[in-house]
Design a protein around this motif. Structure first.
Motif, mmCIF file in Angstrom:
data_model
loop_
_atom_site.group_PDB
_atom_site.id
_atom_site.type_symbol
_atom_site.label_atom_id
_atom_site.label_comp_id
_atom_site.label_asym_id
_atom_site.label_seq_id
_atom_site.Cartn_x
_atom_site.Cartn_y
_atom_site.Cartn_z
ATOM 1 N N ILE B 67 -5.196 79.899 117.312
ATOM 2 C CA ILE B 67 -6.114 80.949 116.846
ATOM 3 C C ILE B 67 -5.970 82.182 117.737
ATOM 4 C CG2 ILE B 67 -8.555 81.589 116.616
ATOM 5 C CD1 ILE B 67 -9.113 78.747 115.667
ATOM 6 N N ALA B 69 -3.330 83.139 119.342
ATOM 7 C CA ALA B 69 -2.076 83.815 118.958
ATOM 8 C C ALA B 69 -2.297 84.650 117.703
ATOM 9 C CB ALA B 69 -0.974 82.782 118.733
ATOM 10 N N GLY B 70 -3.010 84.082 116.734
ATOM 11 C CA GLY B 70 -3.263 84.794 115.482
ATOM 12 C C GLY B 70 -4.134 86.031 115.666
ATOM 13 N N LEU B 71 -5.099 85.937 116.575
ATOM 14 C CA LEU B 71 -5.994 87.084 116.807
ATOM 15 C C LEU B 71 -5.251 88.299 117.362
ATOM 16 C CD1 LEU B 71 -9.098 85.180 118.155
ATOM 17 C CD2 LEU B 71 -9.242 86.984 116.436
#
Lengths: 297, 318
Positions: B67, B69-71
């Motif tokens: 998460i 990394a995605g943010l």
């Protein structure tokens, strides 16, 4: 390289809705790309790539709202994350034919000094790719993070992700599935490629997944199915339906049934072609079954 | 030697919490994630002031790393928080692929590192995390020594583009870094100039090194003490310059001698200026339950152990 004109496939007119025939031609051409790429380097994963061809063609040419060019943050457009990175051939072909990078670059797949690594990565700066994948089970978490960033940015666009069914055996997925429902990540559409095959055999023999739909529903997702994921019209309709279900408090899951190796008869209905390249004769057969439509790279 | 004043014992994890509070007020791109250890990571104030920028992920560290990394895709600067063991070993492949290889701007903030976690025992006392993290290409590895330095480091890493591993601990330790001292990533700090031996220390062992240097001075030994708060990138120049003067070195860290600061120093000196070295570190062993002081004593990680190592390495000087 990112500046290459977009949508070369459809005469550069993004606004024009491509006709179904055009998309079908594109799918056939993508299948040629897949088997040619894998054949050339005698390695790669044709099975899942062929099975997901309709999904990628529909997603990138009919469903997603995309800006011109590529920037990592992708604010103001829909984003896609590939969790089962081994099906890179279909991803690369569709990205190239959507204009993210030159079509000729497909020639460099898996070669030294290439941006088209065996598994997709951001490391060489390939436009269109926002995360490395290959080690399985990580993509849904990343997609959730990107979906949360969209919400923080008040960006109404949607996050799409694709996962192999065998990949659901990785525990991290279930952490992510729990989070997405529990925290109401409702701008996320996660598609599971339910081809029922993995490297060592049928998923139900290797490690039974059971009723995937019921499992997602039990975690609190809105689940729908695309019963024939190799029927382009059905895929488009399914993705549109999924999109209409976003923003309603639940993440959306599509269980999409596909045939691994679809479009090349001897690769279908078997796990044998998960990660194996065709030889010269097999390539000729595969290409004969998928006649050139938009021009080989 | 220069005297350092303990401004009052405090824990480095509270320095992290204080740094996060400040970042919450000054940098709208900073977001925090935590895996069910808000109290331990001291970030309640950040959460109270920025509830929309905090993500509680529950006991699911692998998901937290993904998460985070995605943010970053969307422009945020995520700070993940859990114990050092669960920040590294448990999620190594997630960090490797989704953060390091993907070049994501994630700050992995890890509390309760080393044996000074104390009574919880070896399952929680990771002594391999510096090695794990420094081996990842592109990863910056920082282990500040006290409350003030941890606070400053927390603030500094938000300005750094790229993945960072920030390691800190549980016990209250001497707080001697000036509160206004700016943290410069990769820039070693000369704490005490000396001529007979160089002590390069990181984390909790910095204060112990200062005590050791004072004791050594009473024996007529002049010890130079350098605070290596950034293990990667290593300030090679500062280390080489010092050992050219002193001719021997002791590395001191709350970590296994395999993979830690000592190995990085040895590699640097082997290439540029071969120098006798002694290692104050755990000896390829797990920890155990006990008080922090008992564990530091038993595993040879306190000022007495540093003093002993200095006397040993002086014998090896040409």
């Amino acid at each position: 390289m990112c500046k290459q004109k977009f949508a070369t496939t459809f005469g550069g007119n993004l606004k024009k809705m491509p006709q179904l025939k055009e998309l079908q031609d594109l799918a056939t051409q993508v299948r040629r790309d897949i088997v040619r790429m894998v054949h050339k380097v005698n390695s790669g994963h044709p099975g899942g790539s062929l099975g997901c061809t309709e999904f990628f063609v529909a997603l990138y040419n009919e469903i997603m709202e995309l800006k011109e060019g590529f920037d990592m943050n992708g604010i103001g457009e829909d984003l896609f994350f590939l969790s089962n990175g081994h099906i890179s051939p279909v991803y690369y072909s569709v990205l190239a034919r959507r204009g993210y990078f030159p079509l000729e670059e497909l020639n460099t797949f898996r070669l030294i000094d290439s941006r088209l690594q065996g598994h997709p990565t951001t490391h060489e700066g390939l436009p269109g790719v926002r995360i490395a994948s290959g080690s399985l089970g990580q993509g849904m978490s990343v997609a959730i993070g990107a979906a949360l960033a969209k919400k923080l940015n008040n960006d109404p666009h949607i996050i799409y992700s694709l996962h192999g069914d065998g990949e659901l055996q990785e525990g991290q997925n279930w952490e992510a599935i729990m989070f997405a429902a529990g925290k109401k990540v409702d701008n996320l559409i996660a598609t599971v490629d339910r081809n029922g095959q993995q490297i060592d055999g049928a998923t139900e023999d290797v490690m039974p997944l059971g009723d995937v739909r019921t499992k997602f529903e039990a975690f609190g997702w809105d689940v729908m199915e695309i019963e024939n994921g190799n029927d382009l019209e059905a895929v488009i309709a399914g993705l549109k339906e999924a999109k209409s279900r976003t923003g309603k408090g639940k993440p959306v899951c599509i269980i999409m049934t596909t045939v691994m190796g679809h479009g090349v008869d001897f690769m279908m209905h078997t796990h044998a072609w998960h990660g194996k390249a065709p030889n010269d004769e097999q390539l000729e057969v595969a290409l004969a079954q998928n006649p050139e439509t938009l021009g080989d790279y | 030697m220069k005297k350092y004043i303990d401004q009052g014992k405090n824990d480095t994890r509270s320095g992290y919490g204080a740094g996060m509070t400040e970042l919450g007020r000054t940098n709208p791109k900073v977001v925090a994630l935590c895996a069910d250890l808000v109290g331990s990571l001291k970030i309640q104030e950040f959460i109270d002031e920025n509830p929309e920028r905090f993500f509680q992920v529950g006991i699911a560290e692998a998901n937290m790393m993904g998460i985070a990394a995605g943010l970053t895709i969307g422009g945020y600067i995520p700070f993940t928080g859990t114990f050092a063991n669960f920040s590294t070993g448990r999620v190594y492949d997630q960090i490797r692929q989704s953060i390091a290889y993907s070049g994501k701007n994630v700050k992995i903030c890890a509390s309760h590192a080393g044996v000074t976690l104390g009574e919880d025992g070896a399952t929680h006392q990771i002594l391999e995390d510096i090695g794990l993290m420094k081996m990842l290409p592109g990863m910056t590895v920082i282990n500040p020594c006290d409350f003030n330095q941890t606070k400053a480091a927390t603030i500094a890493i938000a300005e750094h583009q790229g993945p960072v591993y920030l390691r800190f601990g549980r016990p209250k330790v001497a707080n001697f870094t000036p509160a206004d001292q700016k943290f410069e990533i990769g820039k070693a700090l000369m704490l005490n100039e000396g001529t007979d031996v160089t002590i390069v220390a990181t984390g909790h062992l910095v204060w112990e090194s200062l005590i050791a240097a004072e004791n050594l001075e009473n024996q007529g030994i002049s010890a130079e003490v350098i605070n290596i708060h950034t293990i990667k990138p290593l300030d090679e120049e500062a280390i080489i310059k010092s050992v050219k003067k002193t001719g021997c070195v002791v590395s001191a860290e709350e970590h296994n001698f395999l993979g830690g600061l000592g190995e990085s120093v040895a590699r640097t000196l082997a290439i540029h200026h071969p120098t006798p070295q002694a290692f104050v570190a755990t000896q390829d062993t797990f920890g155990e339950s006990g008080t922090p002081a008992q564990l530091m004593e038993k595993y040879g990680l306190n000022n007495k152990a540093i003093e002993k190592a200095v006397l040993e390495v002086l014998e090896k000087k040409a």
